[in-house]
Structures are given as structure tokens and as C-alpha cells.
Design a protein around this motif. Structure first.
Motif, PDB file in Angstrom:
ATOM      1  N   ALA A 247       0.825  -1.211   0.000  1.00  0.00           N
ATOM      2  CA  ALA A 247       0.000   0.000   0.000  1.00  0.00           C
ATOM      3  C   ALA A 247       0.857   1.259   0.000  1.00  0.00           C
ATOM      4  O   ALA A 247       0.411   2.326  -0.398  1.00  0.00           O
ATOM      5  CB  ALA A 247      -0.923  -0.008   1.223  1.00  0.00           C
TER       6      ALA A 247
ATOM      7  N   ARG B 122       3.505   1.369  -7.772  1.00  0.00           N
ATOM      8  CA  ARG B 122       4.042   0.035  -8.097  1.00  0.00           C
ATOM      9  C   ARG B 122       5.375   0.136  -8.840  1.00  0.00           C
ATOM     10  O   ARG B 122       5.668  -0.684  -9.712  1.00  0.00           O
ATOM     11  CB  ARG B 122       3.064  -0.774  -8.963  1.00  0.00           C
ATOM     12  CG  ARG B 122       1.602  -0.626  -8.629  1.00  0.00           C
ATOM     13  CD  ARG B 122       1.320  -1.088  -7.234  1.00  0.00           C
ATOM     14  NE  ARG B 122      -0.121  -1.129  -6.964  1.00  0.00           N
ATOM     15  CZ  ARG B 122      -0.629  -1.203  -5.762  1.00  0.00           C
ATOM     16  NH1 ARG B 122       0.160  -1.229  -4.707  1.00  0.00           N
ATOM     17  NH2 ARG B 122      -1.929  -1.242  -5.576  1.00  0.00           N
TER      18      ARG B 122
ATOM     19  N   LYS C 214      -7.409  -0.046 -13.553  1.00  0.00           N
ATOM     20  CA  LYS C 214      -7.065   0.053 -12.130  1.00  0.00           C
ATOM     21  C   LYS C 214      -6.294  -1.223 -11.788  1.00  0.00           C
ATOM     22  O   LYS C 214      -6.850  -2.315 -11.824  1.00  0.00           O
ATOM     23  CB  LYS C 214      -8.332   0.157 -11.276  1.00  0.00           C
ATOM     24  CG  LYS C 214      -9.096   1.447 -11.468  1.00  0.00           C
ATOM     25  CD  LYS C 214     -10.397   1.451 -10.697  1.00  0.00           C
ATOM     26  CE  LYS C 214     -11.489   0.733 -11.477  1.00  0.00           C
ATOM     27  NZ  LYS C 214     -11.872   1.430 -12.727  1.00  0.00           N
ATOM     28  N   ASP C 215      -4.999  -1.074 -11.500  1.00  0.00           N
ATOM     29  CA  ASP C 215      -4.196  -2.266 -11.255  1.00  0.00           C
ATOM     30  C   ASP C 215      -4.360  -2.697  -9.798  1.00  0.00           C
ATOM     31  O   ASP C 215      -3.715  -2.178  -8.903  1.00  0.00           O
ATOM     32  CB  ASP C 215      -2.720  -2.003 -11.587  1.00  0.00           C
ATOM     33  CG  ASP C 215      -2.212  -0.747 -10.928  1.00  0.00           C
ATOM     34  OD1 ASP C 215      -3.044   0.012 -10.390  1.00  0.00           O
ATOM     35  OD2 ASP C 215      -0.996  -0.525 -10.930  1.00  0.00           O
ATOM     36  N   ASN C 216      -5.269  -3.643  -9.583  1.00  0.00           N
ATOM     37  CA  ASN C 216      -5.480  -4.077  -8.203  1.00  0.00           C
ATOM     38  C   ASN C 216      -4.390  -5.064  -7.789  1.00  0.00           C
ATOM     39  O   ASN C 216      -3.823  -5.778  -8.613  1.00  0.00           O
ATOM     40  CB  ASN C 216      -6.874  -4.678  -8.029  1.00  0.00           C
ATOM     41  CG  ASN C 216      -7.045  -5.957  -8.813  1.00  0.00           C
ATOM     42  OD1 ASN C 216      -6.265  -6.888  -8.646  1.00  0.00           O
ATOM     43  ND2 ASN C 216      -8.055  -6.005  -9.648  1.00  0.00           N
ATOM     44  N   PRO C 217      -4.066  -5.053  -6.491  1.00  0.00           N
ATOM     45  CA  PRO C 217      -2.944  -5.868  -5.988  1.00  0.00           C
ATOM     46  C   PRO C 217      -3.093  -7.347  -6.293  1.00  0.00           C
ATOM     47  O   PRO C 217      -2.094  -8.023  -6.568  1.00  0.00           O
ATOM     48  CB  PRO C 217      -2.984  -5.612  -4.478  1.00  0.00           C
ATOM     49  CG  PRO C 217      -3.663  -4.297  -4.334  1.00  0.00           C
ATOM     50  CD  PRO C 217      -4.662  -4.224  -5.441  1.00  0.00           C
ATOM     51  N   VAL C 218      -4.323  -7.845  -6.283  1.00  0.00           N
ATOM     52  CA  VAL C 218      -4.516  -9.277  -6.535  1.00  0.00           C
ATOM     53  C   VAL C 218      -4.015  -9.645  -7.929  1.00  0.00           C
ATOM     54  O   VAL C 218      -3.261 -10.598  -8.117  1.00  0.00           O
ATOM     55  CB  VAL C 218      -6.003  -9.655  -6.376  1.00  0.00           C
ATOM     56  CG1 VAL C 218      -6.219 -11.113  -6.764  1.00  0.00           C
ATOM     57  CG2 VAL C 218      -6.460  -9.398  -4.949  1.00  0.00           C
ATOM     58  N   ARG C 219      -4.456  -8.852  -8.909  1.00  0.00           N
ATOM     59  CA  ARG C 219      -4.037  -9.151 -10.281  1.00  0.00           C
ATOM     60  C   ARG C 219      -2.517  -9.015 -10.426  1.00  0.00           C
ATOM     61  O   ARG C 219      -1.882  -9.816 -11.102  1.00  0.00           O
ATOM     62  CB  ARG C 219      -4.747  -8.211 -11.259  1.00  0.00           C
ATOM     63  CG  ARG C 219      -4.222  -8.263 -12.688  1.00  0.00           C
ATOM     64  CD  ARG C 219      -4.321  -9.658 -13.291  1.00  0.00           C
ATOM     65  NE  ARG C 219      -3.436  -9.804 -14.451  1.00  0.00           N
ATOM     66  CZ  ARG C 219      -2.879 -10.945 -14.832  1.00  0.00           C
ATOM     67  NH1 ARG C 219      -3.086 -12.052 -14.141  1.00  0.00           N
ATOM     68  NH2 ARG C 219      -2.108 -10.991 -15.889  1.00  0.00           N
TER      69      ARG C 219
ATOM     70  N   HIS D 127      -8.116  -9.229 -17.945  1.00  0.00           N
ATOM     71  CA  HIS D 127      -8.197  -8.349 -16.782  1.00  0.00           C
ATOM     72  C   HIS D 127      -8.437  -6.909 -17.199  1.00  0.00           C
ATOM     73  O   HIS D 127      -9.259  -6.196 -16.620  1.00  0.00           O
ATOM     74  CB  HIS D 127      -6.913  -8.452 -15.953  1.00  0.00           C
ATOM     75  CG  HIS D 127      -6.862  -7.485 -14.813  1.00  0.00           C
ATOM     76  ND1 HIS D 127      -6.094  -6.354 -14.842  1.00  0.00           N
ATOM     77  CD2 HIS D 127      -7.532  -7.462 -13.640  1.00  0.00           C
ATOM     78  CE1 HIS D 127      -6.266  -5.685 -13.717  1.00  0.00           C
ATOM     79  NE2 HIS D 127      -7.135  -6.326 -12.968  1.00  0.00           N
TER      80      HIS D 127
ATOM     81  N   THR E 207     -11.810  -4.638 -16.208  1.00  0.00           N
ATOM     82  CA  THR E 207     -11.753  -3.509 -15.271  1.00  0.00           C
ATOM     83  C   THR E 207     -12.064  -2.188 -15.942  1.00  0.00           C
ATOM     84  O   THR E 207     -12.253  -1.186 -15.265  1.00  0.00           O
ATOM     85  CB  THR E 207     -10.356  -3.381 -14.638  1.00  0.00           C
ATOM     86  OG1 THR E 207      -9.400  -3.215 -15.677  1.00  0.00           O
ATOM     87  CG2 THR E 207     -10.027  -4.593 -13.802  1.00  0.00           C
TER      88      THR E 207
END
Lengths: 211, 211
Positions: free
Chosen positions: A116, A121, A163-168, A205, A209
Motif C-alpha cells: 500500500a 508500483r 485500475k491495477d489491483n494488488p490481486v491481479r 483483466h 476492469t
DNA sequence: AGTTCAAGGAATGTATACATAGATGGTTGT
DNA sequence: ACAACCATCTATGTATACATTCCTTGAACT
């Protein structure tokens, strides 16, 4: 640094980072005033951007920031798959295994980089870039590398769409690790397959999104 | 027509047709005198040529006609194989079969086009170009088409390196016919394989006639 | 004699003035 | 009132003058 290079770098960064949105008119006079240089280096910069595909001529007069809509995402990924699969194959045949074994190890632990505290990133994308660079070096093909370089410009723009989510991202890191491992094992078939799988996941993905 | 476009077209043609040989220095002042325009459109033309890869900057100052040596032929064909195989695959999935059945038929009879009366082989290369264009249209992928277009510029230059003997051209025509047939039959695997075979034959022929 | 430094020149980089073409808005005619 | 045409204005295309940098050449010193 030359004025034309500064203008080019500034405009390129502005387009890639969506400070200049698709469709924006790039007028020579306005830009020369804004960037504090004359029209000549501006023209040079616009020519380079247009050659790169970041801008395009607008009905014969003037240039605009080129569109990067979802309609073309699948086309972009068709080319990307063709180039990256071949690159992965060739890298698997020609690489120094130690380099990719090392990258594999780093990528397995990349989940820790996605925290976070670093919303951009930067560390993760740095590592992904390292893998790309290692593949390019292992392939040792100027033409293929150049084609990939042209392509990556557009991919960076696309990244901002999602939106680059952490899971992906963690999944993507594992997929990258699989590619690195296949190359380190000098297995072209698996390297290509792993790349195909990774790119398919990335595309799906992105489409999920952004729509 | 704009002066910069004329200068670009002239220089491009001169490079592709080996009137300007690799390593030739492209001085702005000399060119502006020779082509009868000022340096500004010349600069524009040189920028486009450099972006295309037909010329390249020379150690920080000036541009020269880029080398197209045999050392890089295999690299060029690695990229070509990656792109054309994928294009053939996609064309097989998306084409209107009639168009390619027609091309198949024409290519089967292409041997008659290769006559002593036409040393430039214009008719044959026209037909080969038609196949390329049909594949591009069937694929319908702007990015892939663009990448192929960039590549073909270099391939035209390479063609001049080889003595195109009639025997090889007739073989090549049959190979093209096989590709067209596979696409018309909507068989991606065979289309890709036929392309691979054709490109391997082409490369080996080039290497054997030029060394 | 070879190497290095400096000076001059030639070519590129930049700025600006001028030419030209396209777009826009107003006016006029139907 | 709407459409078409003309004029003007603005932005790009071209030319040229000026600045700057790099390379070459020559001379001097080691």
C-alpha cells in the motif's frame, strides 16, 4: 540537451501519463509558447511522436494525440502475443540460464513489493521491465527488440486505463515467474505457452476492469 | 505535393533501389542543393527515414543510409517469421475464402509471369504484393499490419542483394500458392506452417546466392 | 616522431520571417 | 430564413539567417 529532445521527452511523457488525453490537438504555435522553444524543434518532436504512433495527422492539417480505445486493445494484444511468444522462445534457446533463474527467484517474491505504501508500483514494474530487458538481451535480435520497443510505448498508455489491483499484480508476478523459469530451463515450448497464458490473462483483466 | 513529401519519396526510393548505398552520408546542405528545396523539408524527410530505419544517426552528428548486411538477415527473418506466421493464422480464421481461392489460382499460374521479357519481375512481385495486401485486409489488425509494413521496407532492400533466378521465383510462387490455399481452406495451422516453410526457403536462398 | 591542444571551419540546431492553404464567419442573394 | 460564396484570419509549410557544436587540421611540445 537539445531543445527538440526536451520537447519530445516532455510531450511523450505528457501523452503516456495522460496529461495530454487522446484527441488533444497539438498545435505548433501553442506548444512552442508553452515549452518556450521555437516551432522548429516542436516540429521535430511532433514528427517523432507521430512516427511512434503516439500522435497522428488530423485530416491533413495538424496532429492530435492518438486514440487508445478498448476497440483496439485486442489488436494490440494480438501483435504483442506474436512478438513476445517468439521472443520468449528464442530467449529460451539462447539465454544464460543463471540470469533467468535469478529473475525467477526475484519474481516469486515480488508479492512483497506490491504494498500500500507504493501506489505507483514502481518496484514491481521495474522488475517486470528487468525481465523484458533480459529477454531482449538474450534474444539478441535488433529488429525484434525494436518492434517490441515500439509496442511497449502503447502498452504503458494502456496500463493507465486499468485500475491495477494488488490481486491481479500478484498473479501477474507469478505468471512472469513462470515465464522466467521456462526460459531458465531452456524450454522454448513452455516459455511460449506461459507467455500466451500471461497475455491472455492480462487482456481479460484489462477488458474486465475498464468496461 | 509538399516539398518534404517529395524529398522523402525521392530519398526513400533512392535508398530502396540502391542508388544510395549503405553508409552514404546524408548531408542536409548537399541534399537541399541536389533536390532544390531548403533544409527544413529535408530535415523532415530525414526524420521520417530514420524513424523507418532506412537511415540512422551517425555518432551524434549527421545521418547515414543504414547498413543491410547479411549479418542481420537472419534477425530480419526471425521477426518476419513471427509476424507473417501470425498474420497467416489470423487471416485463415477471418478471411473471405473466395478472395484467397482466387489468389491461389493466380499464383499457381504465376510461372508464366516470370519471363525473360520482364527482368524486373514486376508482374510477379505485383501478385506477391496482392497476397500480402489480402492477408493484411483479412487480418484487420492495424498494429500488426503496421509492423509488417515497417518490415517490408527492409525486405525490398534485401531483395536487391540477391540475384532472383527464375527457378527460385517459380518455387516461391508455388509456396505462396500453398499459403493462399491454406488460408482459403480456413486452416490456420497449415497456413502458419506453409509460411514458415516459405520463409525458411527464402532465407536459405538469399544466403546461398549472396555469400 | 607522435601526441595533444587549440583554432578554424563546416555542418547541424534553432529562431524567425514569409508563403500558402484551409477554416471560419459574415454577408448577400435567392 | 437558409444556403452559398467570398474575405479574412489562423495555422502549417518553406526559406533563410543566426547560433552552436563537433570535427578536422595544423602546430607546438614532450
Amino acid at each position: 540537451m537539445r531543445a527538440s529532445e526536451r520537447a519530445y521527452a516532455t510531450l511523450r511523457s505528457d501523452i503516456i501519463n495522460w496529461r495530454l488525453t487522446p484527441g488533444t490537438v497539438l498545435g505548433e504555435v501553442e506548444l512552442s509558447a508553452r515549452l518556450g522553444v521555437s516551432r522548429t524543434p516542436i516540429r521535430e518532436a511532433l514528427a517523432k511522436l507521430t512516427a511512434e504512433g503516439l500522435s497522428e495527422p488530423q485530416s491533413g492539417r495538424g496532429v492530435v494525440v492518438s486514440e487508445i480505445s478498448l476497440d483496439h486493445l485486442d489488436e494490440l494484444f494480438e501483435l504483442r502475443t506474436a512478438l513476445e511468444c517468439r521472443a520468449a522462445e528464442l530467449a529460451a534457446q539462447r539465454c544464460d540460464p543463471e540470469i533467468f533463474a535469478n529473475l525467477h527467484h526475484q519474481l516469486l517474491n515480488a508479492g512483497e513489493l506490491i504494498t500500500a505504501e507504493d501506489p505507483s508500483r514502481a518496484d514491481y514494474y521495474q522488475l517486470a521491465g528487468d525481465l523484458d530487458a533480459a529477454v531482449d538481451a538474450a534474444v539478441g535480435n535488433h529488429y525484434l527488440t525494436q518492434a517490441l520497443k515500439n509496442l511497449r510505448v502503447h502498452l504503458v498508455r494502456v496500463r493507465r486505463l486499468a485500475k491495477d489491483n494488488p490481486v491481479r499484480l500478484r498473479d501477474a508476478a507469478r505468471e512472469h515467474a513462470a515465464i522466467a523459469l521456462a526460459i531458465a530451463n531452456r524450454n522454448p515450448v513452455v516459455a511460449s505457452a506461459a507467455t500466451t497464458v500471461h497475455l491472455d490473462n492480462s487482456l481479460r483483466h484489462l477488458l474486465s476492469t475498464t468496461s
